[in-house]
Write an enzyme that holds these catalytic residues in place. Sequence first.
Site, short mmCIF file in Angstrom:
data_model
loop_
_atom_site.label_atom_id
_atom_site.label_comp_id
_atom_site.label_asym_id
_atom_site.label_seq_id
_atom_site.Cartn_x
_atom_site.Cartn_y
_atom_site.Cartn_z
N THR A 273 0.85 -1.19 0.00
CA THR A 273 0.00 0.00 0.00
C THR A 273 0.89 1.24 0.00
O THR A 273 2.09 1.16 0.24
CB THR A 273 -0.90 0.03 1.24
OG1 THR A 273 -0.08 -0.07 2.40
CG2 THR A 273 -1.90 -1.12 1.23
N CYS A 274 0.27 2.38 -0.26
CA CYS A 274 0.97 3.65 -0.26
C CYS A 274 1.53 3.93 1.14
O CYS A 274 0.84 3.69 2.12
CB CYS A 274 0.00 4.76 -0.64
SG CYS A 274 0.71 6.40 -0.65
N PRO A 275 2.74 4.45 1.30
CA PRO A 275 3.65 4.92 0.24
C PRO A 275 4.65 3.87 -0.24
O PRO A 275 5.52 4.18 -1.05
CB PRO A 275 4.39 6.06 0.94
CG PRO A 275 4.53 5.59 2.35
CD PRO A 275 3.27 4.82 2.65
N GLU B 189 -5.89 3.23 -5.76
CA GLU B 189 -4.83 4.16 -5.33
C GLU B 189 -3.47 3.89 -5.99
O GLU B 189 -2.84 4.83 -6.49
CB GLU B 189 -4.74 4.13 -3.79
CG GLU B 189 -3.57 4.91 -3.21
CD GLU B 189 -2.32 4.07 -3.07
OE1 GLU B 189 -2.44 2.89 -2.67
OE2 GLU B 189 -1.24 4.58 -3.39
#
Lengths: 233, 91
Positions: free
Chosen positions: B16-18, B45
């Site tokens: 997942t981000c980042p 995303e």
Amino acid sequence: MALTDAEVARYARQLLLPGMGEAAQEALRDARIRVTGGGLSVAPATYYLAAAGVGTLWFDDPDEVKPEAGAGFALGPDDLGRPRGAALAGFARWASGLVTADLFRPGSRPTALLVCGSSPDVSRAIADEARLLQLPHVVADVDGQGGAVTSVPVGSPCYSCATRPGLGGAPTADGGATVGSLAALELILLLTGASQEPRARRIEVFRGTPLVRATARQPGCACAGPVAAGLAP
Amino acid sequence: MSARVPSARLDIRAHTCPVTWVKARIALSRIAEGEVLEVLLRDGEPRENVPRSAEEDGHRVIRLEPAPEEGEGTWRVWLARGAPVEERTWP
């Protein structure tokens, strides 16, 4: 060695900062920092160095933890009577599971020093030792109005050249937190090369306001000798 | 569409981000300027942010398409490494 998945996940946000990247993070991981002194700046500096990913922290502070111990929030009632260096090593491991933290022992070979002396005289003696060993070092001084952080890359003007009398006064916890965190950042910039700016500088903090100046060698100072020229063994 | 062939491949569908962009950025730093990195990512995303961050960092998006053969919801992006943008520095 490339960063592991765990390291990438742990330092993801830091890896996106200007000047940072895989090589800089690896440089932090490979660093072995000798942390000396038990001044008020040592706890916040320890926290930020561990959290930033410095691989090894060695604490050189044989004093016992006393009720008035100058290590701020890092040490609790359970640490009273313990060697302060051992207590700080435990605090560093609490801050990051990826750091190796222990007491500094003879024969250990640090790559840099963080000096958190309880007085400028103590700091000067340790900084001189670092200069003679040709190790980059950062000195954190806390006073009643804030304090100062002096960055000394190898061969640059020494701590004594850079220092000028502070305003004195009893060091405060606020000053310790400010100066300690700034000292950690300065050391990180020295270790990673994440800044293009000259790193031989002094940041003086007066009531929360920083003043940055490049340091200059004082005429006749011993730091202009063979060590500065890279001629010493 | 470019006829170039990716010289490296990265699967960031599990992240997942980042971390998605950080892993892509590291992979881009390991290939030469002009070479192509193929990235497998999830829709949403990652599909929105990774190509945008790559372009902001001076790289070029030369392909962005669904890749159902790699799994449901998978997208494929080809990133051509660009010249590094002028590095911002610390004071």
